[in-house]
Design a protein around this motif. Structure first.
Motif, mmCIF file in Angstrom:
data_model
loop_
_atom_site.group_PDB
_atom_site.id
_atom_site.type_symbol
_atom_site.label_atom_id
_atom_site.label_comp_id
_atom_site.label_asym_id
_atom_site.label_seq_id
_atom_site.Cartn_x
_atom_site.Cartn_y
_atom_site.Cartn_z
ATOM 1 N N LEU A 134 15.634 -1.794 -24.440
ATOM 2 C CA LEU A 134 14.359 -1.896 -25.154
ATOM 3 C C LEU A 134 13.442 -2.917 -24.488
ATOM 4 O O LEU A 134 12.242 -2.676 -24.323
ATOM 5 N N ASP A 135 13.998 -4.046 -24.088
ATOM 6 C CA ASP A 135 13.194 -5.062 -23.400
ATOM 7 C C ASP A 135 12.598 -4.509 -22.110
ATOM 8 O O ASP A 135 11.440 -4.796 -21.775
ATOM 9 N N ARG A 136 13.384 -3.717 -21.381
ATOM 10 C CA ARG A 136 12.868 -3.135 -20.137
ATOM 11 C C ARG A 136 11.697 -2.201 -20.421
ATOM 12 O O ARG A 136 10.717 -2.162 -19.661
ATOM 13 N N ALA A 137 11.781 -1.453 -21.507
ATOM 14 C CA ALA A 137 10.681 -0.552 -21.864
ATOM 15 C C ALA A 137 9.428 -1.339 -22.202
ATOM 16 O O ALA A 137 8.323 -1.009 -21.732
ATOM 17 N N ASP A 142 4.123 -3.765 -20.662
ATOM 18 C CA ASP A 142 3.383 -5.004 -20.425
ATOM 19 C C ASP A 142 2.837 -5.053 -19.001
ATOM 20 O O ASP A 142 1.688 -5.463 -18.776
ATOM 21 N N ALA A 143 3.637 -4.611 -18.042
ATOM 22 C CA ALA A 143 3.172 -4.587 -16.652
ATOM 23 C C ALA A 143 2.024 -3.612 -16.482
ATOM 24 O O ALA A 143 1.040 -3.909 -15.770
ATOM 25 N N ARG A 144 2.120 -2.462 -17.120
ATOM 26 C CA ARG A 144 1.050 -1.463 -17.001
ATOM 27 C C ARG A 144 -0.239 -1.960 -17.627
ATOM 28 O O ARG A 144 -1.331 -1.751 -17.079
ATOM 29 N N ALA A 148 -4.051 -2.181 -15.882
ATOM 30 C CA ALA A 148 -5.009 -1.142 -16.265
ATOM 31 C C ALA A 148 -5.520 -1.399 -17.680
ATOM 32 O O ALA A 148 -4.789 -1.912 -18.530
ATOM 33 N N GLN A 149 -6.749 -1.026 -17.924
ATOM 34 C CA GLN A 149 -7.335 -1.222 -19.250
ATOM 35 C C GLN A 149 -6.640 -0.369 -20.300
ATOM 36 O O GLN A 149 -6.380 -0.819 -21.418
ATOM 37 N N TYR A 150 -6.362 0.882 -19.921
ATOM 38 C CA TYR A 150 -5.629 1.792 -20.793
ATOM 39 C C TYR A 150 -4.452 2.355 -20.009
ATOM 40 O O TYR A 150 -4.362 2.186 -18.791
ATOM 41 N N LEU A 151 -3.553 3.051 -20.688
ATOM 42 C CA LEU A 151 -2.305 3.441 -20.037
ATOM 43 C C LEU A 151 -2.493 4.406 -18.882
ATOM 44 O O LEU A 151 -1.784 4.328 -17.877
ATOM 45 N N ALA A 152 -3.452 5.317 -18.998
ATOM 46 C CA ALA A 152 -3.684 6.278 -17.918
ATOM 47 C C ALA A 152 -4.674 5.757 -16.882
ATOM 48 O O ALA A 152 -4.933 6.436 -15.893
ATOM 49 N N PRO A 182 2.276 -10.700 -23.324
ATOM 50 C CA PRO A 182 0.869 -11.038 -23.578
ATOM 51 C C PRO A 182 -0.113 -9.936 -23.204
ATOM 52 O O PRO A 182 -1.169 -9.810 -23.827
ATOM 53 N N ASN A 183 0.239 -9.127 -22.230
ATOM 54 C CA ASN A 183 -0.679 -8.049 -21.827
ATOM 55 C C ASN A 183 -0.716 -6.934 -22.867
ATOM 56 O O ASN A 183 -1.765 -6.309 -23.078
#
Length: 213
Positions: A134-137, A142-144, A148-152, A182-183
């Protein structure tokens, strides 16, 4: 008439939000969970053989499963809005995040929720492995959201709607400290400020505190 059958504090909030973002006409029918079991009431379970949220009806059609409902509504009523087309440079990224919510994050949260109810020891190997997954997910999201402003990418899409429930309301069922992400917190501030999201949550779950931090 498209009807969204919304079970409080459930994945059906995605469909209410989608309809509000697309600004399409729809009927909203709200259902309340059993106060003791917190499960869907009998009349909601009777809507579809799977017995869980979300469910929409559209004439004689009865359709369940978040991803399927989102794609159906976008294709039939949204003229393709909030989805990226195959020739878009971010199309593959959009597909990845559209399916990540229910393909990876939501199942991981569900497994951890079940394990918590079993009251296993914190050092139980299964418990440790599932928490790490779960932490990895969350770390990946968080990295994405850092890059990027949004996921895509720069555009708000249905991928954000699919992910929103898992990052917010699902934490009523499985608390998760976003202090380490934080992201994601910044991302939730962006989507939480959207008028479509605010309208959807007020209509579907009025008075519920929104878990945006």
């Amino acid at each position: 008439m498209l009807t969204v059958h919304h079970l409080g504090r459930s994945q059906s909030e995605r469909i209410v939000w989608l309809c509000e973002e697309l600004e399409i006409p729809y009927e909203l029918k709200c259902y309340t969970r059993d106060s003791v079991t917190m499960l869907a009431p009998a009349d909601y379970k009777a809507l579809h053989r799977i017995g869980s949220a979300p469910v929409i009806t559209d004439g004689d059609l009865v359709l369940a499963e978040s991803g399927a409902v989102v794609e159906y509504v976008i294709a039939k009523y949204g003229n393709g809005r909030l989805a990226l087309k195959p020739d878009h440079p971010d199309f593959a990224v959009y597909l990845y995040w559209l399916h990540f919510a229910n393909g990876t994050l939501q199942p991981s949260m569900g497994r951890c929720m079940t394990l918590n109810r079993l009251k296993l020891a914190d050092d139980n190997p299964v418990q440790v492995a599932m928490r790490a997954r779960l932490d990895r997910a969350f770390d990946l999201v968080d990295a994405r959201t850092r890059e990027a402003q949004y996921l895509a990418g720069p555009e708000f899409t249905a991928a954000d709607i699919m992910m929103g429930f898992s990052l917010t309301t699902m934490r009523y069922f499985l608390p998760y400290d976003l202090g380490r992400c934080p992201n994601i917190v910044g991302y939730l501030a962006r989507i939480g400020a959207r008028p479509g999201y605010r309208r959807a949550m007020e209509k579907g779950d009025p008075g519920m505190a929104l878990l945006l931090t």
